[in-house]
Design an enzyme around this catalytic site. Sequence first.
Site, PDB file in Angstrom:
ATOM      1  N   LEU A 137       0.940  -1.112  -0.001  1.00 16.89           N
ATOM      2  CA  LEU A 137      -0.007   0.089   0.152  1.00 16.89           C
ATOM      3  C   LEU A 137       1.030   1.345  -0.124  1.00 16.89           C
ATOM      4  O   LEU A 137       1.481   1.622   0.960  1.00 16.89           O
ATOM      5  CB  LEU A 137      -1.010   0.158   1.205  1.00 16.89           C
ATOM      6  CG  LEU A 137      -1.643  -1.150   1.534  1.00 16.89           C
ATOM      7  CD1 LEU A 137      -2.717  -1.130   2.871  1.00 16.89           C
ATOM      8  CD2 LEU A 137      -2.481  -1.768   0.141  1.00 16.89           C
ATOM      9  N   GLY A 147       7.810   3.106  -0.509  1.00 16.57           N
ATOM     10  CA  GLY A 147       7.202   1.923  -1.242  1.00 16.57           C
ATOM     11  C   GLY A 147       7.819   1.496  -2.336  1.00 16.57           C
ATOM     12  O   GLY A 147       8.061   0.241  -2.640  1.00 16.57           O
ATOM     13  N   SER A 148       8.486   2.518  -3.145  1.00 11.37           N
ATOM     14  CA  SER A 148       9.178   1.903  -4.551  1.00 11.37           C
ATOM     15  C   SER A 148      10.577   1.038  -4.137  1.00 11.37           C
ATOM     16  O   SER A 148      10.830   0.311  -4.760  1.00 11.37           O
ATOM     17  CB  SER A 148       9.513   3.243  -5.252  1.00 11.37           C
ATOM     18  OG  SER A 148      10.497   4.142  -4.453  1.00 11.37           O
ATOM     19  N   ARG A 191      -2.288   6.023  -5.621  1.00 12.15           N
ATOM     20  CA  ARG A 191      -3.384   7.205  -6.012  1.00 12.15           C
ATOM     21  C   ARG A 191      -3.246   7.334  -7.563  1.00 12.15           C
ATOM     22  O   ARG A 191      -4.257   7.922  -8.069  1.00 12.15           O
ATOM     23  CB  ARG A 191      -3.236   8.410  -4.982  1.00 12.15           C
ATOM     24  CG  ARG A 191      -3.409   8.041  -3.661  1.00 12.15           C
ATOM     25  CD  ARG A 191      -3.437   9.572  -2.700  1.00 12.15           C
ATOM     26  NE  ARG A 191      -2.041   9.693  -2.634  1.00 12.15           N
ATOM     27  CZ  ARG A 191      -1.803  10.925  -2.220  1.00 12.15           C
ATOM     28  NH1 ARG A 191      -2.744  11.638  -1.807  1.00 12.15           N
ATOM     29  NH2 ARG A 191      -0.423  11.292  -2.114  1.00 12.15           N
ATOM     30  N   GLY A 244      14.256   4.961  11.175  1.00 12.33           N
ATOM     31  CA  GLY A 244      14.428   4.430   9.923  1.00 12.33           C
ATOM     32  C   GLY A 244      15.146   3.063  10.120  1.00 12.33           C
ATOM     33  O   GLY A 244      14.648   2.018  10.415  1.00 12.33           O
ATOM     34  N   ASP A 280       6.487  14.961  14.749  1.00  8.70           N
ATOM     35  CA  ASP A 280       7.268  13.861  14.114  1.00  8.70           C
ATOM     36  C   ASP A 280       7.682  12.792  15.520  1.00  8.70           C
ATOM     37  O   ASP A 280       7.610  11.992  15.718  1.00  8.70           O
ATOM     38  CB  ASP A 280       8.131  13.936  12.945  1.00  8.70           C
ATOM     39  CG  ASP A 280       8.829  12.606  12.607  1.00  8.70           C
ATOM     40  OD1 ASP A 280       8.258  12.118  11.727  1.00  8.70           O
ATOM     41  OD2 ASP A 280      10.058  12.394  13.025  1.00  8.70           O
ATOM     42  N   LYS A 306       6.940   9.326  17.475  1.00  3.07           N
ATOM     43  CA  LYS A 306       8.071   8.118  17.875  1.00  3.07           C
ATOM     44  C   LYS A 306       8.150   8.183  19.460  1.00  3.07           C
ATOM     45  O   LYS A 306       8.400   6.852  19.634  1.00  3.07           O
ATOM     46  CB  LYS A 306       9.163   8.375  17.358  1.00  3.07           C
ATOM     47  CG  LYS A 306       9.212   8.576  15.527  1.00  3.07           C
ATOM     48  CD  LYS A 306      10.209   9.167  14.978  1.00  3.07           C
ATOM     49  CE  LYS A 306       9.968   9.349  13.408  1.00  3.07           C
ATOM     50  NZ  LYS A 306      11.083  10.252  12.904  1.00  3.07           N
TER      51      LYS A 306
END
EC number: 1.1.1.3
Length: 430
Positions: A12, A18-19, A48, A136, A203, A207
């Site tokens: 998703l 994602g790539s 999308r 990360g 952000d 975390k």
Amino acid sequence: MMRTRPLKVALLGCGVVGSEVARIMTTHAEDLAARVGAPVELAGVAVRRPSKVREGIDPSLITTDATALVKRGDIDVVVEVIGGIEPARSLITTAFEHGASVVSANKALLAQDGAALHAAAEEHGRDLYYEAAVAGAIPLIRPLRESLAGDKINRVMGIVNGTTNFILDKMDTTGAGYQEALDEATALGYAEADPTADVEGFDAAAKAAILAGIAFHSRVRLDDVYREGMTEVTAADFASAKQMGCTIKLLAICERAADGESVTARVHPAMIPLSHPLASVRGAYNAVFVEADAAGQLMFYGPGAGGSPTASAVLGDLVAVCRNKLAESTGPGESAYAQLPVSPMGEVVTRYHISLDVADKPGVLAQVATVFAEHGVSIDTVRQQGKDGEASLVVVTHRASDASLSGTVEALRNLDTVRGVASIMRVEGE
């Protein structure tokens, strides 16, 4: 013996992270199969904008119907890297309902609704893994959740946002102002066009909520985390820090109270001694410092963002979840048995650096010292510089509660001889 039927993965989101997940799954397919014990196959990618060219991904796998993809009965694992609250939350719970485990990098969702997602995973006998949600590529969630499961963690303190660390590092090493350093971070791609989530600490706060919950076996939500941004940090603050042998970092700090009966979680700029391991973390790197009873002090360091580093964490979780799938088992879920309450910021005890603009005349220091004494805040050092009727007064305190310090500052603002409170910064890591 390797199972011949592949484990099918639905992806998703196919942006920066994602790539990279899709690329690694393709280029390392044989290695992943050997490590898992079965082939791992990309079965669908929800996006999308389907017209966008995505190199290395079979166009037949692309779909805009994420809900239909996660409802497919043959999907074993859903990898969610779209971010945000919705539709990510609905898609994850739908995946559990239809037999898939989930690997997510969604820190905001986990900080807000982690308990509900863990409950849904447990109800359906599925895994929920999220190493990529914090820091990360740095292995952090699994060491806290598994490697240190037999220990008592007392404190987790770290730099968990690369953008803010890059900006503060530039201010420290070059003397640049905040805006100049932010502009450079934006030009280099470290900062978004709208950097609010990073520089205002949202952000890092998400975390911190995740880390505190895991470390202290208690439910800590984003709303429980005290947050201050770093936009007011100035070159003058760095100059003062250097005079104290310190630098300034935006820190996420999660700690157990001295009596062990509560915890706190907070994000704010702080001065830390140059001797502390976190002081040497440069550029856009992340680092987390963990203090535990038996293990002592541990340091986790590495790239905290970016497509490849984050994808590395996602793939590590994917391998673990696929192995669990083959073994017809699940990994560790939520551990919130301790149910420790989260104390308000006013109960946090630390040291403070306060810079005041005052009238340069006799008796001012005595008035200021009296205010500190009346509020039970002990002064460690005082430095005063004056010129042409104006003066700056820098006070560094011993340890005191945040509530006591707030009362002190409010009273100082009411003194006729105090023209203004230039800055207030906590001093950590000593």
